[in-house]
Design a protein around this motif. Structure first.
Motif, PDB file in Angstrom:
ATOM      1  N   HIS A  41      -8.265 -64.115  28.100  1.00 13.61           N
ATOM      2  CA  HIS A  41      -7.324 -63.376  28.632  1.00 13.61           C
ATOM      3  C   HIS A  41      -6.208 -63.711  28.512  1.00 13.61           C
ATOM      4  CE1 HIS A  41      -8.277 -67.949  26.649  1.00 13.61           C
ATOM      5  NE2 HIS A  41      -8.884 -67.318  25.238  1.00 13.61           N
ATOM      6  N   THR A  42      -6.998 -62.054  29.080  1.00 17.01           N
ATOM      7  CA  THR A  42      -6.183 -60.671  29.090  1.00 17.01           C
ATOM      8  C   THR A  42      -6.764 -60.057  30.651  1.00 17.01           C
ATOM      9  OG1 THR A  42      -7.052 -58.737  27.995  1.00 17.01           O
ATOM     10  CG2 THR A  42      -4.694 -60.382  27.569  1.00 17.01           C
ATOM     11  N   VAL A  43      -7.154 -61.088  31.313  1.00 17.59           N
ATOM     12  CA  VAL A  43      -7.994 -60.331  32.698  1.00 17.59           C
ATOM     13  C   VAL A  43      -7.314 -60.216  33.513  1.00 17.59           C
ATOM     14  CG1 VAL A  43     -10.139 -60.331  34.747  1.00 17.59           C
ATOM     15  CG2 VAL A  43     -10.640 -61.911  31.460  1.00 17.59           C
ATOM     16  N   ARG A  44      -6.774 -60.762  33.833  1.00 19.01           N
ATOM     17  CA  ARG A  44      -6.031 -60.851  35.234  1.00 19.01           C
ATOM     18  C   ARG A  44      -5.044 -59.896  35.425  1.00 19.01           C
ATOM     19  NH1 ARG A  44      -5.110 -66.013  34.936  1.00 19.01           N
ATOM     20  NH2 ARG A  44      -3.592 -66.034  35.087  1.00 19.01           N
ATOM     21  N   TYR A  45      -4.561 -58.770  34.473  1.00 22.34           N
ATOM     22  CA  TYR A  45      -3.770 -58.947  34.646  1.00 22.34           C
ATOM     23  C   TYR A  45      -4.028 -57.028  33.357  1.00 22.34           C
ATOM     24  CZ  TYR A  45       0.274 -62.028  35.874  1.00 22.34           C
ATOM     25  OH  TYR A  45       0.653 -62.734  36.013  1.00 22.34           O
ATOM     26  N   GLY A  46      -4.847 -57.026  32.912  1.00 23.98           N
ATOM     27  CA  GLY A  46      -5.314 -56.084  31.739  1.00 23.98           C
ATOM     28  C   GLY A  46      -4.939 -55.634  30.723  1.00 23.98           C
ATOM     29  N   GLY A  47      -5.982 -55.295  29.675  1.00 22.15           N
ATOM     30  CA  GLY A  47      -6.197 -54.585  28.176  1.00 22.15           C
ATOM     31  C   GLY A  47      -5.540 -53.708  28.248  1.00 22.15           C
ATOM     32  N   ASN A  48      -5.683 -52.844  29.306  1.00 25.74           N
ATOM     33  CA  ASN A  48      -5.648 -51.436  28.223  1.00 25.74           C
ATOM     34  C   ASN A  48      -4.412 -50.626  28.538  1.00 25.74           C
ATOM     35  OD1 ASN A  48      -8.259 -50.334  28.273  1.00 25.74           O
ATOM     36  ND2 ASN A  48      -8.536 -50.567  30.462  1.00 25.74           N
ATOM     37  N   THR A  49      -3.823 -49.814  27.439  1.00 24.18           N
ATOM     38  CA  THR A  49      -2.869 -49.789  26.748  1.00 24.18           C
ATOM     39  C   THR A  49      -2.099 -48.728  28.451  1.00 24.18           C
ATOM     40  OG1 THR A  49      -3.245 -47.846  25.686  1.00 24.18           O
ATOM     41  CG2 THR A  49      -2.871 -50.077  24.520  1.00 24.18           C
ATOM     42  N   PRO A  50      -0.844 -47.781  28.782  1.00 24.40           N
ATOM     43  CA  PRO A  50      -0.266 -47.110  29.535  1.00 24.40           C
ATOM     44  C   PRO A  50      -1.304 -45.948  29.710  1.00 24.40           C
ATOM     45  CG  PRO A  50       1.700 -48.254  27.867  1.00 24.40           C
ATOM     46  CD  PRO A  50       0.000 -47.941  27.011  1.00 24.40           C
ATOM     47  N   CYS A  51      -0.955 -45.975  31.814  1.00 21.63           N
ATOM     48  CA  CYS A  51      -1.048 -45.209  32.200  1.00 21.63           C
ATOM     49  C   CYS A  51      -0.915 -44.846  33.355  1.00 21.63           C
ATOM     50  CB  CYS A  51      -2.874 -44.422  32.054  1.00 21.63           C
ATOM     51  SG  CYS A  51      -3.552 -43.630  32.740  1.00 21.63           S
ATOM     52  N   VAL A  52      -0.414 -44.512  34.535  1.00 21.04           N
ATOM     53  CA  VAL A  52       0.012 -44.575  35.688  1.00 21.04           C
ATOM     54  C   VAL A  52      -0.379 -43.163  36.373  1.00 21.04           C
ATOM     55  CG1 VAL A  52       1.833 -45.024  37.357  1.00 21.04           C
ATOM     56  CG2 VAL A  52       1.965 -46.557  35.156  1.00 21.04           C
ATOM     57  N   GLU A  53      -0.688 -42.837  37.750  1.00 20.47           N
ATOM     58  CA  GLU A  53      -0.697 -42.371  38.342  1.00 20.47           C
ATOM     59  C   GLU A  53      -0.560 -42.285  39.389  1.00 20.47           C
ATOM     60  OE1 GLU A  53      -5.236 -40.519  40.580  1.00 20.47           O
ATOM     61  OE2 GLU A  53      -4.314 -42.483  40.486  1.00 20.47           O
ATOM     62  N   MET A  54       0.416 -41.186  39.881  1.00 23.17           N
ATOM     63  CA  MET A  54       1.147 -40.953  41.367  1.00 23.17           C
ATOM     64  C   MET A  54       0.356 -39.975  42.100  1.00 23.17           C
ATOM     65  SD  MET A  54       5.020 -41.275  40.136  1.00 23.17           S
ATOM     66  CE  MET A  54       5.614 -43.021  38.963  1.00 23.17           C
ATOM     67  N   GLN A  55      -0.029 -39.932  42.825  1.00 22.46           N
ATOM     68  CA  GLN A  55      -0.104 -38.882  44.295  1.00 22.46           C
ATOM     69  C   GLN A  55       0.189 -39.159  45.167  1.00 22.46           C
ATOM     70  OE1 GLN A  55      -4.459 -38.589  45.117  1.00 22.46           O
ATOM     71  NE2 GLN A  55      -4.681 -41.004  44.296  1.00 22.46           N
ATOM     72  N   VAL A  56       0.847 -37.818  45.598  1.00 26.83           N
ATOM     73  CA  VAL A  56       2.761 -36.843  46.025  1.00 26.83           C
ATOM     74  C   VAL A  56       2.204 -35.857  46.891  1.00 26.83           C
ATOM     75  CG1 VAL A  56       4.906 -37.146  45.550  1.00 26.83           C
ATOM     76  CG2 VAL A  56       3.687 -37.918  43.856  1.00 26.83           C
ATOM     77  N   GLY A  57       1.854 -36.246  47.601  1.00 28.68           N
ATOM     78  CA  GLY A  57       1.585 -34.983  48.582  1.00 28.68           C
ATOM     79  C   GLY A  57       0.654 -34.316  48.230  1.00 28.68           C
ATOM     80  N   GLY A  58      -0.485 -35.081  47.998  1.00 29.37           N
ATOM     81  CA  GLY A  58      -1.679 -34.580  48.118  1.00 29.37           C
ATOM     82  C   GLY A  58      -1.523 -34.012  46.269  1.00 29.37           C
ATOM     83  N   LYS A  59      -0.695 -34.328  45.256  1.00 31.20           N
ATOM     84  CA  LYS A  59      -0.871 -33.571  43.654  1.00 31.20           C
ATOM     85  C   LYS A  59      -1.051 -35.313  43.070  1.00 31.20           C
ATOM     86  CE  LYS A  59       1.189 -29.053  44.372  1.00 31.20           C
ATOM     87  NZ  LYS A  59       0.471 -28.406  44.497  1.00 31.20           N
ATOM     88  N   ARG A  60      -1.844 -34.501  42.219  1.00 38.36           N
ATOM     89  CA  ARG A  60      -2.292 -35.613  41.429  1.00 38.36           C
ATOM     90  C   ARG A  60      -1.050 -36.199  39.904  1.00 38.36           C
ATOM     91  NH1 ARG A  60      -7.278 -36.194  41.539  1.00 38.36           N
ATOM     92  NH2 ARG A  60      -7.221 -38.278  42.298  1.00 38.36           N
ATOM     93  N   LEU A  61       0.366 -36.804  39.541  1.00 35.52           N
ATOM     94  CA  LEU A  61       1.107 -36.528  38.718  1.00 35.52           C
ATOM     95  C   LEU A  61       0.282 -37.997  37.814  1.00 35.52           C
ATOM     96  CD1 LEU A  61       2.051 -34.913  40.932  1.00 35.52           C
ATOM     97  CD2 LEU A  61       4.456 -36.199  39.678  1.00 35.52           C
TER      98      LEU A  61
END
Length: 298
Positions: free
Chosen positions: A25-45
């Motif tokens: 029942h959570t396949v479309r949005y996902g069930g993992n808890t928070p993690c967001v990746e930003m790739q900014v000018g070649g650097k990974r945040l």
């Protein structure tokens, strides 16, 4: 510059709050808890280390040696429980800069990550990680400079405290505000300041207003906000894209579909956070202002 070095992207690896919620029942949005990746000018945040960090880590195994800046909002379990399973952290030659504010009890982010990996909670200690881990204690309200990237910070309204982040680069801005509770009579000035004119605002929208004010089981004081309050912030701060984030573990895909429709009807730039979703932040061709380099610079 390479193509990657010219881009500012935001990718979602974990979008669920409180507890991992896998299942049909959570396949479309996902069930993992928070993690967001930003790739900014070649650097990974990387922002937060929930179970989504494990999934991100598995993808990074194909890109080693790797380097990243990992920012923790706070140390509640759903935001750090993926760190002991972050595979690149166990590989010598990788390099990670880890940032977090000192907790009200005086503990540093290094101490809190260390403590969750001690017996009887975990079989191996933090010190078994072979990657180079550089820990930085930050002060909420003070900016962090990583070359020409500026990361602004501000305190949030959450039990035990939390930090909100705004990433600025080449005129583009993406804001990460999770685990914060709105005030009953006004918009949070710290939230508005971080969100000002942002291209992307990722905002804690765990509840609906009805759930938050439910007479039988109110969520007032639990440290989270609603999608209706998210819309108010986005409108007041002149945000372009609002990302509804930190989904309640009880909200299934159909429920979140309805939230998405209602939010978009109130604010045309509102979208729902989904695992795997990638957003582009528009940037200028040249750097319009120079930023000083601090002790946190790469």
């Amino acid at each position: 510059m390479s193509r990657i070095e010219k881009q500012f992207t935001v990718q979602f690896w974990g979008v669920r709050g409180s507890i991992p919620s896998p299942g049909p029942h959570t396949v479309r949005y996902g069930g993992n808890t928070p993690c967001v990746e930003m790739q900014v000018g070649g650097k990974r945040l990387i922002f937060d280390g929930g179970t989504g960090l494990h999934v991100l880590g598995q993808s990074l195994l194909r890109q080693m040696p790797t380097e990243a800046h990992i920012f923790f909002t706070h140390s509640h379990w759903d935001h750090m429980q993926g760190f002991p399973f972050f595979s690149p952290g166990f590989v010598k030659g990788n390099n990670f800069h880890i940032y977090g504010a000192i907790a009200p009890d005086g503990s540093t982010i290094e101490q809190r990550l260390n403590d969750q990996m001690l017996h009887p909670n975990f079989p191996v200690p933090l010190q078994i990680m072979q990657a180079n881990l550089n820990f930085h204690d930050i002060q909420s309200g003070q900016p962090i400079y990583i070359d020409d990237i500026t990361v602004e910070t501000s305190p949030l309204n959450h039990p035990g405290e939390a930090v909100g982040y705004r990433v600025n680069w080449l005129g583009g801005a993406a804001v990460y505000i999770t685990d914060t509770e709105h005030y009953p009579d006004r918009l949070d000035e710290n939230v508005l300041w971080l969100s000002r004119n942002a291209d992307i605002l990722i905002y804690d929208s765990t509840y609906t207003d009805d759930e938050y004010h439910c007479p039988k089981s109110p969520k007032i004081g639990w440290g989270h906000s609603t999608w209706q309050e998210a819309v108010k912030v986005a409108q007041a701060a002149n945000v372009k894209t609002l990302v509804i984030y930190h989904h309640d573990p009880a909200h299934n895909d159909d429920f979140l579909d309805c939230v998405g429709e209602q939010a978009a009807a109130k604010f045309s730039g509102a979208i729902m956070a989904r695992e795997g979703m990638v957003l582009q932040v528009p940037v200028s061709a040249t750097l319009s202002e120079s930023f000083p380099v601090s002790k946190f610079s790469a």
